[in-house]
Design a protein around this motif. Structure first.
Motif, mmCIF file in Angstrom:
data_model
loop_
_atom_site.group_PDB
_atom_site.id
_atom_site.type_symbol
_atom_site.label_atom_id
_atom_site.label_comp_id
_atom_site.label_asym_id
_atom_site.label_seq_id
_atom_site.Cartn_x
_atom_site.Cartn_y
_atom_site.Cartn_z
ATOM 1 N N GLU A 308 0.799 -1.225 0.000
ATOM 2 C CA GLU A 308 0.000 0.000 0.000
ATOM 3 C C GLU A 308 0.837 1.283 0.000
ATOM 4 O OE1 GLU A 308 -2.514 -0.322 3.364
ATOM 5 O OE2 GLU A 308 -3.810 -1.861 2.493
ATOM 6 N N ASN A 309 1.955 1.297 0.721
ATOM 7 C CA ASN A 309 2.715 2.533 0.929
ATOM 8 C C ASN A 309 4.131 2.444 0.369
ATOM 9 O OD1 ASN A 309 0.463 3.428 2.415
ATOM 10 N ND2 ASN A 309 1.298 2.575 4.314
ATOM 11 N N ARG A 310 4.712 3.622 0.080
ATOM 12 C CA ARG A 310 6.079 3.681 -0.421
ATOM 13 C C ARG A 310 6.791 4.887 0.168
ATOM 14 N NH1 ARG A 310 3.117 2.208 -4.800
ATOM 15 N NH2 ARG A 310 2.944 4.270 -5.750
ATOM 16 N N ILE A 311 8.062 4.711 0.486
ATOM 17 C CA ILE A 311 8.934 5.811 0.887
ATOM 18 C C ILE A 311 10.250 5.651 0.142
ATOM 19 C CG2 ILE A 311 10.116 6.993 2.778
ATOM 20 C CD1 ILE A 311 8.123 5.685 4.711
ATOM 21 N N TRP A 312 10.605 6.650 -0.649
ATOM 22 C CA TRP A 312 11.899 6.693 -1.323
ATOM 23 C C TRP A 312 12.705 7.848 -0.740
ATOM 24 C CZ3 TRP A 312 10.145 6.816 -7.184
ATOM 25 C CH2 TRP A 312 9.505 5.619 -7.502
ATOM 26 N N THR A 313 14.004 7.659 -0.591
ATOM 27 C CA THR A 313 14.859 8.747 -0.126
ATOM 28 C C THR A 313 16.146 8.807 -0.940
ATOM 29 O OG1 THR A 313 15.722 7.252 1.590
ATOM 30 C CG2 THR A 313 14.025 8.838 2.254
ATOM 31 N N PHE A 314 16.574 10.028 -1.254
ATOM 32 C CA PHE A 314 17.864 10.294 -1.894
ATOM 33 C C PHE A 314 18.654 11.222 -0.979
ATOM 34 C CE2 PHE A 314 15.984 8.466 -5.529
ATOM 35 C CZ PHE A 314 16.943 8.295 -6.534
ATOM 36 N N SER A 315 19.895 10.864 -0.676
ATOM 37 C CA SER A 315 20.740 11.657 0.204
ATOM 38 C C SER A 315 22.035 12.032 -0.511
ATOM 39 C CB SER A 315 21.058 10.856 1.474
ATOM 40 O OG SER A 315 22.024 11.505 2.271
ATOM 41 N N ASN A 316 22.401 13.318 -0.432
ATOM 42 C CA ASN A 316 23.657 13.786 -1.043
ATOM 43 C C ASN A 316 24.197 14.966 -0.243
ATOM 44 O OD1 ASN A 316 21.735 15.733 -1.904
ATOM 45 N ND2 ASN A 316 22.931 16.189 -3.723
ATOM 46 N N LEU A 317 25.159 15.679 -0.792
ATOM 47 C CA LEU A 317 25.791 16.843 -0.155
ATOM 48 C C LEU A 317 26.352 16.497 1.226
ATOM 49 C CD1 LEU A 317 23.548 19.939 -1.038
ATOM 50 C CD2 LEU A 317 25.778 19.299 -1.971
ATOM 51 N N SER A 318 27.055 15.380 1.299
ATOM 52 C CA SER A 318 27.633 14.951 2.563
ATOM 53 C C SER A 318 28.873 14.117 2.301
ATOM 54 C CB SER A 318 26.628 14.121 3.358
ATOM 55 O OG SER A 318 27.228 13.583 4.524
ATOM 56 N N ARG A 319 29.787 14.135 3.258
ATOM 57 C CA ARG A 319 30.957 13.266 3.163
ATOM 58 C C ARG A 319 30.589 11.806 3.375
ATOM 59 N NH1 ARG A 319 35.677 15.473 6.822
ATOM 60 N NH2 ARG A 319 36.591 13.554 5.981
ATOM 61 N N ASP A 320 29.404 11.560 3.904
ATOM 62 C CA ASP A 320 28.901 10.199 4.055
ATOM 63 C C ASP A 320 27.379 10.216 3.958
ATOM 64 O OD1 ASP A 320 28.428 7.561 4.607
ATOM 65 O OD2 ASP A 320 29.372 7.539 6.584
ATOM 66 N N PRO A 321 26.833 10.302 2.747
ATOM 67 C CA PRO A 321 25.375 10.426 2.588
ATOM 68 C C PRO A 321 24.605 9.225 3.105
ATOM 69 C CG PRO A 321 26.430 10.009 0.469
ATOM 70 C CD PRO A 321 27.533 10.290 1.450
ATOM 71 N N GLY A 322 25.224 8.047 3.092
ATOM 72 C CA GLY A 322 24.546 6.866 3.609
ATOM 73 C C GLY A 322 24.333 6.931 5.107
ATOM 74 N N GLN A 323 25.262 7.575 5.816
ATOM 75 C CA GLN A 323 25.145 7.682 7.271
ATOM 76 C C GLN A 323 23.869 8.428 7.669
ATOM 77 O OE1 GLN A 323 27.811 9.411 10.969
ATOM 78 N NE2 GLN A 323 28.908 8.878 9.100
ATOM 79 N N HIS A 324 23.508 9.451 6.879
ATOM 80 C CA HIS A 324 22.288 10.213 7.186
ATOM 81 C C HIS A 324 21.039 9.353 7.025
ATOM 82 C CE1 HIS A 324 24.392 13.904 7.808
ATOM 83 N NE2 HIS A 324 24.867 13.938 6.581
#
Length: 416
Positions: A308-324
């Motif tokens: 039923e639901n979806r959440i997508w996220t894109f992370s950038n502008l960081s020395r470690d975007p995955g950590q956020h």
């Protein structure tokens, strides 16, 4: 250069991760001194077309273009909105850029990542568009979309703040370049925000790509790594969160840039990130486009979905975007039940473990008092940061999709 920072032996770091990252952000976590800038289309509205990027003017032009030139389906709009990014962000949405996509069509969500490890004249962005056209069995070619834009899309695009910053940083080299200077120099200064962008012939760009097509060595990656939270929620990301669970962080020496954009209809959606490394200021074949290499740190991408639901996220502008994104999931992203909850999480205070020396950066002005008090107990140098990272999202709850932009950085959304 990417560096592994291992904090496993630092008990205080592990304690801190477990201490502050597991509680769902609540209403009391909002601080009154943070402006509540709108970051998504009103939930009560039913827009037929939603757009996100950093240039509001381009969204108005594209919305009007779609209305005047009816009959285009979702894939058509995906291709043309992506091509337009080349005009808007010739630094990070060049044909030579890495191209990451989350795409929802025909009740199926897919992740695609196009890049090359060969530096000479590789064009992952255009290769990726071609690849998507073939996947969805479109009879139209890139040439037909380029011709449509050249003929009917108004050449009234304006420069955004991010491009202005890039041009200012590299203005000395651009001024001395015989091809690039006429495009990006006005008098004695570089193109500024809200000034008219140089005209780009999409047809000529595609023609040049075809002349190099046989030499393309593009890697197509569609794999994501799954995760399961302590409370049982599941998702998939392009970063391995098992590393973060063991306090092993992927810290870059620099903060890579990227251009994030997207488009959504009532039933379909896509979000994309384009990025490249530019070591030498050079054009692509005389076009107002900057040549670069796509072997660059990727944006961090996560996809949390059920029937039923979806959440997508894109992370950038960081020395470690995955950590956020790892921290966001520990805060309770996978348990969110509405767009408002996801937006609340994105606005919440961020922190980032860094190395050489080991230290912690935190957005103290967005933090709770008890959070700061816990930090002060750590045997770590702590630094205040005005803002950390950039996270954009797409949500789908109660049969309605919404993009969310980050209030920390330039961004624009439209709903019509």
């Amino acid at each position: 250069m990417l560096k592994l920072a291992i904090f496993l032996l630092l008990g205080s770091c592990s304690f801190f991760i477990n201490k502050i990252d597991t509680a769902m952000v609540s209403e009391k976590d909002y601080l009154k001194n943070i402006p509540q800038t709108p970051t998504y289309c009103p939930v009560i509205s039913k827009p037929k077309l939603q757009l996100i990027n950093t240039e509001a003017n381009s969204q108005v032009l594209f919305q009007n273009f779609i209305e005047k030139n009816s009959g285009h389906d979702f894939v058509d709009q995906f291709v043309m909105w992506t091509l337009i990014q080349m005009s808007l962000r010739p630094d990070q949405s060049s044909p030579s850029s890495r191209f990451q996509i989350l795409l929802r069509l025909n009740a199926e969500s897919v992740y695609l990542d196009f890049f090359s490890e060969t530096p000479e004249e590789q064009f992952p962005l255009l290769f990726g568009l071609d690849w998507v056209l073939k996947k969805y069995k479109k009879k139209a070619s890139l040439e037909s979309y380029a011709a449509m834009l050249d003929l009917h899309f108004p050449q009234k695009l304006k420069s955004g703040k991010n491009l202005e910053i890039f041009l200012l940083i590299n203005q000395a080299k651009i001024k001395d370049h015989p091809v690039l200077a006429p495009f990006f120099i006005r008098g004695t200064e570089v193109l500024k925000e809200n000034e008219r962008m140089p005209k780009l012939s999409y047809s000529e760009v595609i023609k040049y790509y075809r002349s190099k097509e046989k030499k393309q060595k593009i890697i197509v990656n569609s794999s994501l790594t799954s995760f399961t939270t302590e409370s049982g929620q599941k998702g998939n990301c392009n970063y391995d969160f098992n590393l973060y669970d063991n306090s092993i962080f992927l810290i870059d020496q620099t903060i890579p840039s990227a251009n994030i954009f997207g488009l959504a209809t009532e039933t379909s959606a896509f979000m994309a990130s384009t990025s490249q490394k530019i070591e030498n200021i050079l054009p692509i074949n005389g076009f107002p486009l900057f040549s670069g290499e796509s072997k660059v740190r990727s944006s961090a991408v996560c996809m949390i979905e059920n029937q039923e639901n979806r959440i997508w996220t894109f992370s950038n502008l960081s020395r470690d975007p995955g950590q956020h994104l790892f921290h966001l999931i520990r805060y309770g992203l996978a348990r969110a039940k509405s767009t408002a909850e996801v937006d609340k999480l994105i606005r919440h205070s961020r922190h980032l473990f860094l190395s050489d020396p080991v230290r912690l950066a935190i957005e103290s002005h967005r933090s709770r008092k008890d959070q700061i008090e816990n930090l002060l107990k750590l045997n770590l140098p702590i630094y205040n940061a005005e803002k950390l990272g950039n996270i954009w999202a797409y949500t789908f709850f109660n049969s309605r999709g919404r993009f969310i932009i980050d209030d920390r950085n330039p961004g624009s959304y439209s709903c019509k």
